[in-house]
Design an enzyme around this catalytic site. Sequence first.
Site, PDB file in Angstrom:
ATOM      1  N   TYR A 221      20.001  17.342  16.775  1.00  0.00           N
ATOM      2  CA  TYR A 221      20.919  18.287  17.427  1.00  0.00           C
ATOM      3  C   TYR A 221      21.061  17.813  18.869  1.00  0.00           C
ATOM      4  CZ  TYR A 221      23.017  22.924  18.328  1.00  0.00           C
ATOM      5  OH  TYR A 221      23.862  23.965  18.625  1.00  0.00           O
TER       6      TYR A 221
ATOM      7  N   TYR B 295      21.517  28.933  19.153  1.00  0.00           N
ATOM      8  CA  TYR B 295      20.680  28.308  18.124  1.00  0.00           C
ATOM      9  C   TYR B 295      19.330  27.986  18.742  1.00  0.00           C
ATOM     10  CZ  TYR B 295      19.326  25.202  14.295  1.00  0.00           C
ATOM     11  OH  TYR B 295      18.666  24.627  13.251  1.00  0.00           O
TER      12      TYR B 295
END
Length: 298
Positions: free
Chosen positions: A190, A180
């Site tokens: 995140y 990602y």
Amino acid sequence: MLAIDLVGKRALVAGVADDSGYGFAIAKQLAQAGATVCVGTWPPAVRIFSSLLGRGKLDKSRAMPGGNKLEFERIYPLDAAYDRMDEVPEDVRRSKRYRDHGDFTITGLVERLVADFGAQPLDIVVHAIANGPEVTRPLLETSRAGYLSAVSVSAYSMVALVSRLGPILRPPGAFLSLTYLAGERVFPGYGGGMSSAKAALESDTRTLAFEAGRAFGARVNTISAGPLASRAASALGIIDEIIEYARISSPLANAVQAEQIARAAAFLVSPLASAITGTTLYVDNGYHVMGKGMPAHR
Ligand code: NAD
């Protein structure tokens, strides 16, 4: 006609426990290209996944063109945090969620594959595993244990799969993982060391490509996928916001579909990509090239 042809190939997709994530979508595309597919499933999720399959609850997602249905040749219990049973803490080994699964480590997976299909049972390995127990915490507030767990399960597990499955892959084998953009750019929310895990995964892709190329004649690539509301991503609590921001800001102003990532995955593990290794392929509607977000109306 040039087609992705995986007839006669066997794939292992590690990290499938329902039909909402990238692993399931990739398994389906590999099967559509003709491969037989085994999956590795986190032990506590094996029973519920098998039950959903058995009760027909996933039949709609399993439907393939031509009336066929995605079948899994085997569902192997796999906890990618462990390489060998002697590393598994006693309380985990004895817990209800684990104790009936035999050897659920990466070594156990290798032994089961060889017992079931012979010395070189595989052609393709897809790593679709990620977990960060402290993913919702900023890095500044992440504990050492949480950080190391994220990196162990989400990045080292790929190193372990390549080193242990490499010798039992039929050359030219292909490994693929999913990363990602948070491994390269800052994505507030995140956290928990997951961004660090993705940076490690991408760097390791290059080193493993060299080492596995020389050792096993195998290729190693990773796909940097756009955001998807999978079960794992939903644990972030902000995945819908991330998807919407990516949608309005990307050159192709759409939300990515799991099938689009899965088709790119099928290409990367196929003979059509026989000279591609060590690469991070962005499958994100071009989001990664942008330096500034767009207002919703443009
Ligand atoms: P998912 O929930 O479908 O897949 C994650 C899988 O990892 C689950 O099946 C889970 O059971 C498994 N897992 C967790 N801990 C494990 C362990 N210790 N041992 C074995 N399996 C374990 O979610 P997903 O988002 O499709 O994730 C698949 C991959 O795609 C991950 O690497 C993820 O980081 C990556 N990815 C996801 C997105 C996204 O937005 N969803 C974006 C880019 C990359």
